[in-house]
Design a protein around this motif. Structure first.
Motif, PDB file in Angstrom:
ATOM      1  N   VAL A  15      -5.467   3.915  -3.868  1.00 20.22           N
ATOM      2  CA  VAL A  15      -5.532   4.315  -5.276  1.00 20.22           C
ATOM      3  C   VAL A  15      -4.123   4.412  -5.845  1.00 20.22           C
ATOM      4  CG1 VAL A  15      -7.672   5.609  -4.851  1.00 20.22           C
ATOM      5  CG2 VAL A  15      -5.522   6.828  -4.921  1.00 20.22           C
ATOM      6  N   THR A  16      -4.026   4.297  -7.152  1.00 22.12           N
ATOM      7  CA  THR A  16      -2.742   4.468  -7.820  1.00 22.12           C
ATOM      8  C   THR A  16      -2.692   5.752  -8.634  1.00 22.12           C
ATOM      9  OG1 THR A  16      -3.516   3.091  -9.657  1.00 22.12           O
ATOM     10  CG2 THR A  16      -2.220   2.005  -7.932  1.00 22.12           C
ATOM     11  N   SER A  53     -24.992   8.799  11.169  1.00 21.77           N
ATOM     12  CA  SER A  53     -24.353   7.488  11.213  1.00 21.77           C
ATOM     13  C   SER A  53     -23.287   7.375  10.137  1.00 21.77           C
ATOM     14  CB  SER A  53     -25.404   6.398  11.020  1.00 21.77           C
ATOM     15  OG  SER A  53     -25.997   6.524   9.750  1.00 21.77           O
ATOM     16  N   GLY A  54     -22.557   6.286  10.176  1.00 24.23           N
ATOM     17  CA  GLY A  54     -21.512   6.048   9.187  1.00 24.23           C
ATOM     18  C   GLY A  54     -20.156   6.496   9.679  1.00 24.23           C
ATOM     19  N   ALA A  55     -19.154   6.168   8.895  1.00 20.57           N
ATOM     20  CA  ALA A  55     -17.768   6.506   9.247  1.00 20.57           C
ATOM     21  C   ALA A  55     -17.160   7.356   8.141  1.00 20.57           C
ATOM     22  CB  ALA A  55     -16.946   5.233   9.425  1.00 20.57           C
ATOM     23  N   PRO A  56     -16.340   8.341   8.501  1.00 14.18           N
ATOM     24  CA  PRO A  56     -15.648   9.118   7.473  1.00 14.18           C
ATOM     25  C   PRO A  56     -14.501   8.311   6.877  1.00 14.18           C
ATOM     26  CG  PRO A  56     -14.976   9.838   9.652  1.00 14.18           C
ATOM     27  CD  PRO A  56     -16.042   8.791   9.853  1.00 14.18           C
ATOM     28  N   GLY A  57     -14.008   8.773   5.724  1.00 15.68           N
ATOM     29  CA  GLY A  57     -12.897   8.083   5.097  1.00 15.68           C
ATOM     30  C   GLY A  57     -12.341   8.856   3.926  1.00 15.68           C
ATOM     31  N   SER A  58     -11.364   8.228   3.251  1.00 18.18           N
ATOM     32  CA  SER A  58     -10.704   8.911   2.143  1.00 18.18           C
ATOM     33  C   SER A  58     -10.114   7.927   1.147  1.00 18.18           C
ATOM     34  CB  SER A  58      -9.581   9.814   2.671  1.00 18.18           C
ATOM     35  OG  SER A  58      -8.484   9.037   3.105  1.00 18.18           O
ATOM     36  N   LEU A  59      -9.768   8.479   0.000  1.00 23.14           N
ATOM     37  CA  LEU A  59      -8.913   7.781  -0.946  1.00 23.14           C
ATOM     38  C   LEU A  59      -7.493   8.052  -0.484  1.00 23.14           C
ATOM     39  CD1 LEU A  59     -10.516   9.041  -4.304  1.00 23.14           C
ATOM     40  CD2 LEU A  59     -11.052   6.942  -3.033  1.00 23.14           C
ATOM     41  N   VAL A  60      -6.587   7.093  -0.657  1.00 22.68           N
ATOM     42  CA  VAL A  60      -5.203   7.285  -0.231  1.00 22.68           C
ATOM     43  C   VAL A  60      -4.253   6.729  -1.277  1.00 22.68           C
ATOM     44  CG1 VAL A  60      -3.465   6.793   1.524  1.00 22.68           C
ATOM     45  CG2 VAL A  60      -5.826   7.070   2.196  1.00 22.68           C
ATOM     46  N   LYS A  61      -3.247   7.529  -1.630  1.00 21.55           N
ATOM     47  CA  LYS A  61      -2.195   7.081  -2.542  1.00 21.55           C
ATOM     48  C   LYS A  61      -0.867   7.126  -1.794  1.00 21.55           C
ATOM     49  CE  LYS A  61      -0.038   7.950  -7.034  1.00 21.55           C
ATOM     50  NZ  LYS A  61       1.360   7.895  -6.643  1.00 21.55           N
ATOM     51  N   HIS A  62      -0.237   5.985  -1.688  1.00 20.71           N
ATOM     52  CA  HIS A  62       1.099   5.861  -1.114  1.00 20.71           C
ATOM     53  C   HIS A  62       1.684   4.597  -1.716  1.00 20.71           C
ATOM     54  CE1 HIS A  62       4.390   5.108   1.645  1.00 20.71           C
ATOM     55  NE2 HIS A  62       4.240   6.326   2.139  1.00 20.71           N
ATOM     56  N   ASP A  63       2.705   4.747  -2.532  1.00 20.35           N
ATOM     57  CA  ASP A  63       3.241   3.622  -3.295  1.00 20.35           C
ATOM     58  C   ASP A  63       3.725   2.463  -2.429  1.00 20.35           C
ATOM     59  OD1 ASP A  63       2.692   5.017  -5.627  1.00 20.35           O
ATOM     60  OD2 ASP A  63       4.698   5.896  -5.726  1.00 20.35           O
ATOM     61  N   LYS A  64       4.179   2.735  -1.233  1.00 21.82           N
ATOM     62  CA  LYS A  64       4.754   1.686  -0.394  1.00 21.82           C
ATOM     63  C   LYS A  64       3.718   0.956   0.462  1.00 21.82           C
ATOM     64  CE  LYS A  64       8.515   0.990   2.929  1.00 21.82           C
ATOM     65  NZ  LYS A  64       9.555   1.646   3.701  1.00 21.82           N
ATOM     66  N   TYR A  66      -0.006   1.181   0.277  1.00 20.18           N
ATOM     67  CA  TYR A  66      -1.382   0.993  -0.178  1.00 20.18           C
ATOM     68  C   TYR A  66      -1.417   0.397  -1.576  1.00 20.18           C
ATOM     69  CZ  TYR A  66      -2.852   3.870   3.745  1.00 20.18           C
ATOM     70  OH  TYR A  66      -3.082   4.364   5.001  1.00 20.18           O
ATOM     71  N   THR A  67      -2.155  -0.707  -1.725  1.00 19.08           N
ATOM     72  CA  THR A  67      -2.306  -1.368  -3.010  1.00 19.08           C
ATOM     73  C   THR A  67      -3.782  -1.682  -3.228  1.00 19.08           C
ATOM     74  OG1 THR A  67      -0.133  -2.408  -2.750  1.00 19.08           O
ATOM     75  CG2 THR A  67      -1.610  -3.359  -4.406  1.00 19.08           C
ATOM     76  N   GLY A 120      -9.030  -0.589  -9.283  1.00 18.34           N
ATOM     77  CA  GLY A 120      -8.963  -2.028  -9.078  1.00 18.34           C
ATOM     78  C   GLY A 120      -9.484  -2.491  -7.729  1.00 18.34           C
ATOM     79  N   ASN A 121     -10.226  -1.632  -7.022  1.00 15.28           N
ATOM     80  CA  ASN A 121     -10.818  -1.990  -5.737  1.00 15.28           C
ATOM     81  C   ASN A 121     -12.240  -2.493  -5.929  1.00 15.28           C
ATOM     82  OD1 ASN A 121      -8.753  -1.015  -3.791  1.00 15.28           O
ATOM     83  ND2 ASN A 121      -9.212   0.948  -4.761  1.00 15.28           N
ATOM     84  N   ARG A 122     -12.598  -3.542  -5.205  1.00 18.09           N
ATOM     85  CA  ARG A 122     -13.985  -4.007  -5.135  1.00 18.09           C
ATOM     86  C   ARG A 122     -14.657  -3.194  -4.035  1.00 18.09           C
ATOM     87  NH1 ARG A 122     -16.014  -8.899  -1.967  1.00 18.09           N
ATOM     88  NH2 ARG A 122     -14.051  -8.411  -0.963  1.00 18.09           N
TER      89      ARG A 122
END
Length: 129
Positions: A15-16, A53-64, A66-67, A120-122
């Motif tokens: 994410v941005t 079932s399923g996998a855990p996850g997150s939104l991540v912001k890091h300018d260098k 992650y895009t 901007g992620n699909r």
């Protein structure tokens, strides 16, 4: 005998704008995300359990590192309501764009849909019904 497990152990969605992304995913999926700064990164964790079932996850912001992208790996969220049409109906009012309406994959697999998030992620949704 080999142990069975889900092959995905964790996912991250770039994410941005973290507050905007949190609002979007909370609005569409109806979950509360847990915001957590981790060093130079900002993260917002989706809820998870050690059971099921399923996998855990997150939104991540890091300018260098992650895009956001419409190309590459595609994350499928399981529909919290059981019918992805419910979550898909909230995508555009939350600032995203529906890319593919609810579509039958196969009777024994269920349905899928694609959307573009505010970053901007699909991303995809899946449901049995």
């Amino acid at each position: 005998m080999a142990q069975t497990f889900n092959v995905v152990g964790w996912f991250e969605i770039p994410v941005t704008d973290m507050p905007r992304a949190i609002r979007f995913y909370e609005s569409v999926l109806g979950y509360t995300l847990h915001y957590q700064p981790v060093g130079e990164e900002e993260m917002a964790w989706f809820p998870w359990s050690d059971e099921g079932s399923g996998a855990p996850g997150s939104l991540v912001k890091h300018d260098k590192h992650y895009t956001p992208s419409t190309e590459g790996t595609l994350v499928y969220f399981s529909s919290p309501s059981g019918d992805l049409a419910n979550e898909l109906a909230r995508v555009e009012q939350a600032g995203g764009k529906v890319l593919q309406d609810k579509t039958l994959i196969a009777e024994d697999i269920g349905f899928m849909a694609l959307f573009l998030d505010t970053e901007g992620n699909r991303v995809a949704l899946h449901s049995r019904g």
